[in-house]
Design an enzyme around this catalytic site. Sequence first.
Site, PDB file in Angstrom:
ATOM      1  N   CYS A  91       2.089  -2.643  -2.283  1.00  0.00           N
ATOM      2  CA  CYS A  91       2.849  -1.339  -1.956  1.00  0.00           C
ATOM      3  C   CYS A  91       3.720  -1.481  -0.645  1.00  0.00           C
ATOM      4  O   CYS A  91       4.733  -1.314  -0.208  1.00  0.00           O
ATOM      5  CB  CYS A  91       2.254  -0.593  -1.538  1.00  0.00           C
ATOM      6  SG  CYS A  91       1.034  -0.177  -3.290  1.00  0.00           S
TER       7      CYS A  91
ATOM      8  N   HIS B  34       7.173   7.317  -3.604  1.00  0.00           N
ATOM      9  CA  HIS B  34       6.456   5.890  -3.314  1.00  0.00           C
ATOM     10  C   HIS B  34       7.140   5.016  -4.166  1.00  0.00           C
ATOM     11  O   HIS B  34       6.790   4.345  -5.238  1.00  0.00           O
ATOM     12  CB  HIS B  34       5.020   6.158  -3.166  1.00  0.00           C
ATOM     13  CG  HIS B  34       4.371   4.843  -2.805  1.00  0.00           C
ATOM     14  ND1 HIS B  34       5.101   3.412  -2.218  1.00  0.00           N
ATOM     15  CD2 HIS B  34       3.540   4.321  -3.174  1.00  0.00           C
ATOM     16  CE1 HIS B  34       4.079   3.046  -1.676  1.00  0.00           C
ATOM     17  NE2 HIS B  34       2.581   3.402  -2.650  1.00  0.00           N
TER      18      HIS B  34
ATOM     19  N   CYS C  17      -1.527   1.670   3.441  1.00  0.00           N
ATOM     20  CA  CYS C  17      -2.698   1.323   2.477  1.00  0.00           C
ATOM     21  C   CYS C  17      -1.582  -0.212   1.519  1.00  0.00           C
ATOM     22  O   CYS C  17      -0.690   0.365   1.278  1.00  0.00           O
ATOM     23  CB  CYS C  17      -3.830   1.799   2.128  1.00  0.00           C
ATOM     24  SG  CYS C  17      -3.059   3.212   0.492  1.00  0.00           S
TER      25      CYS C  17
ATOM     26  N   GLY D 285      -2.496  -2.004  -2.187  1.00  0.00           N
ATOM     27  CA  GLY D 285      -3.417  -2.360  -3.191  1.00  0.00           C
ATOM     28  C   GLY D 285      -3.980  -3.586  -3.216  1.00  0.00           C
ATOM     29  O   GLY D 285      -3.504  -5.140  -2.533  1.00  0.00           O
TER      30      GLY D 285
END
Length: 415
Positions: free
Chosen positions: A109, A362, A393, A395
Amino acid sequence: MAAPASAAADTRSAARAVRDVVFVDGVRTPFGKAGSKGLYAETRADDMVVKVIRELLRRHPELPPERIDEVAIAATTQTGDQGLTIGRSAALLAGLPKSVPGFAIDRMCAGAMTAVTTVASGIAFGAYDVVIAGGVEHMGKHPMGEGVDPNPRYVADKVVDPSALVMGSTAENVHDRYPSLTKQRTDAYAALSQQRYDDAVRAGKISPDLVPVSTRSAEQGWGLATADEPPRPGTTVEALAGLKTPFRPHGRVTPGNAAGLNDGATGCLIADADTARELGLPVGMKLVGYAFAGVEPEVMGVGPVPATEKALARTGLSISDIGLFEINEAFAVQVLAFLEHFGIADDDPRVNPWGGAIACGHPLASSGVRLMTQLSRHFAEHPEVRYGLTTMCIGFGMGGTVIWENPNYTEGGAK
């Protein structure tokens, strides 16, 4: 007698100064819903990146294309139309001079965020003057995890809990770890994100970031994407309360309090401050510092907390110095974990003033630059704010935070 070559090199190295790095401008495609009926179902990922690159150049004719030193594009799933070293291939397709190199980068991300921090470090060191950085994700064509082969030892050797491989399950784990982060709170936050985003659209705040993208459909022909597809205006807490919890029976994470599966691309111009002045490029914000941190993969959503603490410590700032926050909303519970840790109210107006990913989407590796672009827009409207941050955050148990300074800051203004 001439000094030895090594001594001369030492002198040059000692004289090298770290240069200031600035965020010039950012743009993005409208974000679409992943899947066969989404905006970009029949649009290539690399073509979305091309649109972003060309739009940056169109908006900044003062920048000669040959002055671009690098094109860094992130993608989480680097295959198909997101493969072939997409930074280089998209640069060629966009018509940049063949002398302009490019590369691909992956930090799930935080791909676009890492593209920016990587090239910013190069600019500070003197390796680049002006760079294009961004990210793309076509989750409709390339679902997260497509083609991967996780080592069986992750689970067999208990390196991670099996839930660490499913992002929605990690969000449920954050709920478990922090009982005060109830489903009611996450639903309320999600509804607020939708409301703030809708208010921002109506006020004309979102459209300046968007570059229209031509779309193709075998059934409907050609179209033009001009607005984000995922938002659900009018979302209420009552409506969210009844949604199913796909990651756990009687769980707390739903499609309503999490970002969806999305397609889209982002890009920005990052430059040395002196070069920006030389070329007449605008300055949206100045880079202060950044940090990435690892956490237990099972609770990857708490990653922004240690990343932010690390970034604050390295820059000599405290959370009270931060006047604006752009936090990626992969899951509402992950945002609330950050806010609760730092003693910030769930509805604090400094946090995601125009809503976030729960509303607009996202597309994984692209989102970091969306956060930065919006923060730079906020800075332009808030000269009383000196510092802001973008955080997310990541992954597999990480977090990333970048701290920025407002060039419009008025000395003595309140945060």
